[in-house]
Scaffold this active site. Structure first.
Site, mmCIF file in Angstrom:
data_model
loop_
_atom_site.group_PDB
_atom_site.id
_atom_site.type_symbol
_atom_site.label_atom_id
_atom_site.label_comp_id
_atom_site.label_asym_id
_atom_site.label_seq_id
_atom_site.Cartn_x
_atom_site.Cartn_y
_atom_site.Cartn_z
ATOM 1 N N ARG A 145 0.843 -1.209 0.000
ATOM 2 C CA ARG A 145 0.000 0.000 0.000
ATOM 3 C C ARG A 145 0.872 1.251 0.000
ATOM 4 N NH1 ARG A 145 -4.140 1.034 4.207
ATOM 5 N NH2 ARG A 145 -2.714 0.277 5.794
ATOM 6 N N GLN B 127 3.323 15.432 16.161
ATOM 7 C CA GLN B 127 4.055 14.213 15.762
ATOM 8 C C GLN B 127 5.350 14.011 16.554
ATOM 9 O OE1 GLN B 127 4.404 14.153 11.366
ATOM 10 N NE2 GLN B 127 2.905 12.494 11.512
ATOM 11 N N TYR C 279 6.158 10.293 15.974
ATOM 12 C CA TYR C 279 6.529 9.974 14.581
ATOM 13 C C TYR C 279 7.854 10.648 14.196
ATOM 14 C CZ TYR C 279 5.671 9.605 9.467
ATOM 15 O OH TYR C 279 5.738 9.336 8.122
ATOM 16 N N PRO D 280 10.748 11.290 2.293
ATOM 17 C CA PRO D 280 9.680 11.905 1.501
ATOM 18 C C PRO D 280 9.077 13.106 2.219
ATOM 19 C CG PRO D 280 9.291 9.537 1.838
ATOM 20 C CD PRO D 280 10.365 9.963 2.787
ATOM 21 N N TYR E 56 5.381 15.430 1.844
ATOM 22 C CA TYR E 56 3.973 15.001 1.882
ATOM 23 C C TYR E 56 3.600 14.379 0.534
ATOM 24 C CZ TYR E 56 3.151 16.989 6.467
ATOM 25 O OH TYR E 56 3.186 17.216 7.813
HETATM 26 N N1 CAA Z 1 0.495 23.753 13.132
HETATM 27 C C1 CAA Z 1 -0.006 24.591 14.044
HETATM 28 N N2 CAA Z 1 -1.182 24.369 14.652
HETATM 29 C C2 CAA Z 1 -1.850 23.267 14.307
HETATM 30 C C3 CAA Z 1 -1.369 22.350 13.371
HETATM 31 C C4 CAA Z 1 -0.154 22.660 12.776
HETATM 32 N N3 CAA Z 1 0.375 21.849 11.842
HETATM 33 N N4 CAA Z 1 -2.253 21.344 13.268
HETATM 34 C C5 CAA Z 1 -3.259 21.624 14.119
HETATM 35 N N5 CAA Z 1 -3.019 22.796 14.726
HETATM 36 C C6 CAA Z 1 -3.853 23.494 15.683
HETATM 37 C C7 CAA Z 1 -5.274 23.627 15.208
HETATM 38 O O1 CAA Z 1 -5.422 24.719 14.341
HETATM 39 C C8 CAA Z 1 -6.024 23.840 16.510
HETATM 40 O O2 CAA Z 1 -5.845 25.160 16.943
HETATM 41 P P1 CAA Z 1 -7.049 25.960 17.653
HETATM 42 O O3 CAA Z 1 -7.392 25.157 18.873
HETATM 43 O O4 CAA Z 1 -6.451 27.289 17.946
HETATM 44 O O5 CAA Z 1 -8.129 25.989 16.627
HETATM 45 C C9 CAA Z 1 -5.242 22.937 17.408
HETATM 46 O O6 CAA Z 1 -3.954 22.715 16.851
HETATM 47 C C10 CAA Z 1 -5.903 21.578 17.478
HETATM 48 O O7 CAA Z 1 -5.862 21.323 18.749
HETATM 49 P P2 CAA Z 1 -6.744 20.155 19.326
HETATM 50 O O8 CAA Z 1 -6.377 20.040 20.755
HETATM 51 O O9 CAA Z 1 -8.181 20.312 18.941
HETATM 52 O O10 CAA Z 1 -6.132 18.970 18.496
HETATM 53 P P3 CAA Z 1 -6.681 17.548 18.337
HETATM 54 O O11 CAA Z 1 -6.473 16.783 19.581
HETATM 55 O O12 CAA Z 1 -8.047 17.567 17.732
HETATM 56 O O13 CAA Z 1 -5.647 17.003 17.246
HETATM 57 C C11 CAA Z 1 -4.498 17.007 15.173
HETATM 58 C C12 CAA Z 1 -5.741 17.440 15.925
HETATM 59 C C13 CAA Z 1 -4.216 15.528 15.428
HETATM 60 C C14 CAA Z 1 -3.312 17.807 15.597
HETATM 61 C C15 CAA Z 1 -4.863 17.255 13.703
HETATM 62 O O14 CAA Z 1 -4.966 18.629 13.499
HETATM 63 C C16 CAA Z 1 -3.829 16.722 12.757
HETATM 64 O O15 CAA Z 1 -3.892 15.543 12.395
HETATM 65 N N6 CAA Z 1 -2.909 17.555 12.295
HETATM 66 C C17 CAA Z 1 -1.942 17.167 11.273
HETATM 67 C C18 CAA Z 1 -0.666 16.621 11.835
HETATM 68 C C19 CAA Z 1 0.208 16.269 10.684
HETATM 69 O O16 CAA Z 1 0.610 17.097 9.899
HETATM 70 N N7 CAA Z 1 0.537 14.997 10.544
HETATM 71 C C20 CAA Z 1 1.280 14.544 9.424
HETATM 72 C C21 CAA Z 1 0.611 13.337 8.889
HETATM 73 S S1 CAA Z 1 1.234 12.859 7.301
HETATM 74 C C22 CAA Z 1 2.638 12.036 7.636
HETATM 75 O O17 CAA Z 1 3.019 11.853 8.742
HETATM 76 C C23 CAA Z 1 3.412 11.560 6.468
HETATM 77 C C24 CAA Z 1 4.710 12.223 6.394
HETATM 78 O O18 CAA Z 1 5.717 11.598 6.718
HETATM 79 C C25 CAA Z 1 4.844 13.578 5.854
#
Ligand code: CAA
Length: 240
Positions: free
Chosen positions: A12, A144, A147, A177, A179
Site C-alpha cells: 500500500r 508528531q 513519529y 519523503p 507530503y
Molecule cells: N500547526 C499549528 N497548529 C496546528 C497544526 C499545525 N500543523 N495542526 C493543528 N493545529 C492546531 C489547530 O489549528 C487547533 O488550533 P485551535 O485550537 O487554535 O483551533 C489545534 O492545533 C488543534 O488542537 P486540538 O487540541 O483540537 O487537536 P486535536 O487533539 O483535535 O488534534 C491534530 C488534531 C491531530 C493535531 C490534527 O490537526 C492533525 O492531524 N494535524 C496534522 C498533523 C500532521 O501534519 N501529521 C502529518 C501526517 S502525514 C505524515 O506523517 C506523512 C509524512 O511523513 C509527511
C-alpha cells in the site's frame, strides 16, 4: 534471476509504488503487510508480487517471516524498511500508548527488519538497506513528537549501518519523503492538509512513484558509493 528485494509495508501507499518499481527493474520482490488482507490479495493479483503478513514490531515474527521469504525467493539483497504508522496528537494529549505504538512499529520495526538480513549481506559482500524516513523527521511536526522521533532515528540508524557495512559491500541510505498523496496524508484533516500544501513550494503533494524512483536508484548496483546519505524528496518544502 534478479536480485531479491524485501519491502515492508509493500502492498500500500509509498511501499506499493516501491514494490512495483523494483519489480519493473528486474528484482524478485516480496512485500510485507500488517493487516489489510483484502488489499494485499488485490495487490498480488494485480502485480504478481508475493505478499507476507507479519507485524514489523515483533522481532520473532520478522525473523520467521524473513526466513520464509528467503526460502521462497532466495537470499535478500535489498531491504526497504518502509512500514510505518502515525498516531498524531498534540504532545499534551499524546498517550504513552500512542508513543509506544509508533516507536515499536516505525523505529524498532527498522531494527527488526534489517537485523535478520544483515549477517547474510555481510557474508555475501553485497547489500542495500534503504529506510523510508520523512520530512517530519528532519524538521519536526506539530502533533508528531512520536513519529518525528522515529523518522529522525532512521537517519541515525542508517549513518551507523553505513559505517559498519561499507567494507562488506553493503550500503545504507535514507529516503525522506515530503507530503505524498497516500492514505496517510489524506487522513490529515482537510484544512490542515491545505495549509501544509500551501507551504510546499512545488504547490502539490508528491506522488508515490517519485519516492519509488529514489529507492530504485539507491537499490541499483550503480549506487555503490552512496552510503549513509539522506535523499530528500519534498518539493522544496524543507532543506537539511
Ligand atoms: N500547526 C499549528 N497548529 C496546528 C497544526 C499545525 N500543523 N495542526 C493543528 N493545529 C492546531 C489547530 O489549528 C487547533 O488550533 P485551535 O485550537 O487554535 O483551533 C489545534 O492545533 C488543534 O488542537 P486540538 O487540541 O483540537 O487537536 P486535536 O487533539 O483535535 O488534534 C491534530 C488534531 C491531530 C493535531 C490534527 O490537526 C492533525 O492531524 N494535524 C496534522 C498533523 C500532521 O501534519 N501529521 C502529518 C501526517 S502525514 C505524515 O506523517 C506523512 C509524512 O511523513 C509527511
Amino acid at each position: 534471476m534478479g536480485r531479491v528485494a524485501l519491502v515492508t509495508g509493500g502492498s500500500r501507499g509509498i511501499g506499493e509504488a516501491i514494490s512495483k518499481k523494483l519489480k519493473a527493474d528486474g528484482f524478485e520482490v516480496a512485500a510485507t503487510y500488517a493487516g489489510n488482507d483484502e488489499k494485499a490479495a488485490a495487490f498480488t493479483n494485480e502485480t504478481g508480487i508475493k505478499t507476507y503478513k507479519w507485524n514489523v514490531a515483533d522481532y520473532d515474527a520478522s525473523k520467521e517471516g524473513i526466513a520464509k521469504v528467503e526460502a521462497d525467493l532466495g537470499p535478500i539483497d535489498v531491504v526497504v524498511a518502509n512500514a510505518g504508522i502515525t498516531r498524531d496528537a498534540p504532545f499534551h494529549k499524546m498517550s504513552p500508548e500512542q508513543w509506544k505504538e509508533v516507536i515499536d512499529t516505525n523505529l524498532t520495526g527498522v531494527f527488526n527488519t534489517v537485523h535478520p538480513v544483515w549477517p547474510g549481506m555481510r557474508e555475501r559482500k553485497f547489500g542495500r538497506v534503504i529506510v523510508i524516513s520523512s520530512v517530519n523527521g528532519q524538521k519536526g511536526q506539530f502533533a508528531q513528537v512520536n513519529y518525528a522521533a522515529t523518522k529522525a532515528g532512521d537517519i541515525g540508524i542508517v549513518r551507523s549501518l553505513a559505517q559498519e557495512g561499507a567494507r562488506a559491500g553493503i550500503t545504507a541510505n535514507v529516503v525522506a519523503p515530503g507530503y505524498i498523496a497516500t492514505e496517510m496524508v489524506m487522513a490529515v484533516p482537510e484544512k490542515v492538509r491545505e495549509s501544509i500544501i500551501s507551504q510546499i513550494p512545488a504547490g502539490r503533494l508528491g506522488e508515490p512513484e517519485e519516492i519509488a524512483r529514489c529507492v530504485a536508484f539507491l537499490a541499483s548496483d550503480d549506487a555503490q558509493f552512496i552510503n549513509g546519505s539522506t535523499i530528500s524528496a519534498n518539493g522544496a518544502q524543507f532543506f537539511s
